[in-house]
Design an enzyme around this catalytic site. Structure first.
Site, mmCIF file in Angstrom:
data_model
loop_
_atom_site.group_PDB
_atom_site.id
_atom_site.type_symbol
_atom_site.label_atom_id
_atom_site.label_comp_id
_atom_site.label_asym_id
_atom_site.label_seq_id
_atom_site.Cartn_x
_atom_site.Cartn_y
_atom_site.Cartn_z
ATOM 1 C CD GLU A 244 -2.747 1.441 2.349
ATOM 2 O OE1 GLU A 244 -2.607 2.518 2.969
ATOM 3 O OE2 GLU A 244 -3.518 0.529 2.706
ATOM 4 C CB CYS A 278 -2.882 5.815 3.483
ATOM 5 S SG CYS A 278 -1.466 5.162 4.382
#
Length: 477
Positions: A244, A278
């Site tokens: 990720e 994120c």
């Protein structure tokens, strides 16, 4: 002051001959952690020790592994305040938010402890005198390299899923939050058999050494540049890679929405955790019809945020993780202003100690500006005015990243169009954060690969084996 120790092959205090790192509080610059740095040789020895521990843990009954993870969750819960205080001291997150991250991690550990024993293979329809089935097995050794922005929640996701499926884990927390990783590893280790979890600390060179080892999976949450380096290393070793990486998540504000409400959503998405999330809102495309009122309301939200050290009650916006990162954020803002953008709130580096940066609203932005195109990872809300929903969708989709996107709209047809067309792993309609438990998605393009979190992460850490059994000589058993 935290004095971090490594855990290798069940032994605390091992290694660290590569020197020492010192982590400073981003609120005032005072030292908070001293950290040993593992050498490449020590990383190799840790990988071998992990390999030696795989067979016994893989052979442990799934219910026993799940029970161990429940005990680990209990231990983390008992250390909640200590962990939250370490997060705040190392990376500046307000204490209440840090505590919420720990609680989220505990919930994830319990979720995987409940789900893992229920997930199995399936039988196949073969010959009447044969048995055919598919069965999942642990992959072996997992290297987990985790970030600093939400260190407990993310680490619990990767470590919990890897451990409960029978893998042995080499855990490398970010060099910006090593004491948090050390405290978490202590809690987990007490609930696990010796050697199942190792902790290696240090800077990027330790992560690179770990990715180059003979491991079976490398799981990384962090920057796109680091993720690409890990993928290149894994291509040489054959390890599976879960990534990720970074993102530049868009927010679309459609015509017809309440601009005050939309501004509240935008402020939450752009300024929570000082923008160091994120899936933070990194770029805003607002319809011209509501742009004026939206920008005015967003500016008020930015100016109203209470800035201060994360440990102070009432702080809503803590410091950035360090001054180097603040320089990066401010550099993007000043470059945008030089290219014609206008700062409506914030945008200046405050005097005094620490790495503080104010909530910043930048208007008159163009889609081609680096502030809009690239990841900022700070409390900055760049606003681009568009003339139609289709234009907003085109701009939102035009990005090297593909993590998440948010659409604020009163139109069901626009909502449907958005989730179908936006090339990202997660689409949120009328809420910048949230979602049902168990959600999982594949980040796309530069944002990564493989499922992040949710039940599917358990499958990522297992390999499926096909088995065909017949009686000898064509007879019967």
């Amino acid at each position: 002051m935290y004095t971090v120790a490594q855990l290798v092959g069940g032994v605390w205090g091992a290694g660290g001959d590569g020197g020492e790192l010192v982590v400073c509080d981003p609120a005032d610059g005072t030292p908070v952690s001293t950290v040993p740095v593992a050498t490449a040789d020590e990383v190799g020895k840790a990988a071998q020790a992990a390999r030696n521990a795989t067979a016994q843990w893989a052979a442990t009954a799934p219910a026993e592994r799940a029970a161990a993870l429940h005990r680990a969750a209990d231990a983390v819960a008992a250390a909640t305040e200590e962990l939250a205080e370490a997060v705040t001291a190392e990376m500046g997150k307000p204490l209440a938010d840090a505590r919420g991250g720990v609680e989220a991690g505990i919930g994830t550990l319990r979720q995987y402890a409940e789900l893992a024993p229920l997930r199995g293979g399936r039988t196949l329809n073969g010959g009447a005198d044969a048995l055919d089935f598919l069965t999942p097995q642990p992959r072996g050794v997992v290297a987990a390299i985790t970030p600093w922005n939400d260190p407990v929640a993310v680490s619990c996701g990767l470590l919990g899923a890897a451990l409960v499926t029978g893998n042995v884990v080499l855990y490398k927390p970010s060099e910006r939050t090593p004491a948090t990783g050390w405290l978490l590893a202590r809690a987990l280790d007490g609930a696990l058999p010796a050697g199942v979890l190792s902790l290696l600390t240090g800077g990027p060179e330790v992560g690179a050494a770990l990715a180059a080892q003979d491991v079976d999976v490398v799981a990384h949450v962090g920057s796109t540049a680091t993720g690409r380096a890990i993928a290149a290393a894994a291509a040489r070793t054959g390890a599976k890679v879960l990534l990720e990486n970074g993102g530049s998540d868009p927010l679309i504000v459609d015509a017809g929405v309440d601009p005050e409400w939309a501004a509240g959503q935008a402020a939450l998405g752009a300024f929570a955790n000082a923008g160091q999330i994120c899936v933070a809102v990194e770029r805003i495309y607002v319809h011209r019809e509501v742009a004026g009122d939206f920008v005015a309301a967003l500016t008020r939200h930015a100016e109203a945020l209470r800035v201060g050290p994360g440990r102070d009650p009432g702080t809503e916006l803590g410091p950035l993780v360090d001054r180097r990162h603040r320089d990066h954020v401010h550099g993007q803002v000043t470059a945008a202003v030089a290219a014609g953008a206008r700062v409506r709130a914030g945008g200046d580096v405050p005097d005094g100690p620490g790495a503080f940066y104010p909530a910043t609203v930048v208007t008159d932005c163009r889609h081609d500006m680096p502030l809009v195109r690239e990841e900022t990872f700070g409390p900055v809300a760049p606003v681009v005015v568009v003339d139609s929903f289709d234009e907003a969708l085109r701009c939102a989709a035009d990005s090297p990243y593909g993590l998440a996107a948010t659409v604020l709209t009163t139109s069901m047809s626009h909502a449907q169009q958005a989730w179908r067309e936006l090339p990202v792993g997660t689409v949120k309609v009328n809420a910048v954060f949230g979602g049902a438990p168990g959600g999982a998605a594949h980040p796309r393009r530069a944002s990564g690969q493989g499922f992040g979190y949710g039940p599917e992460l358990l499958d990522e850490f297992t390999a499926t084996k096909a088995v065909h059994i017949e009686a000898p000589g064509g007879g019967v058993w």
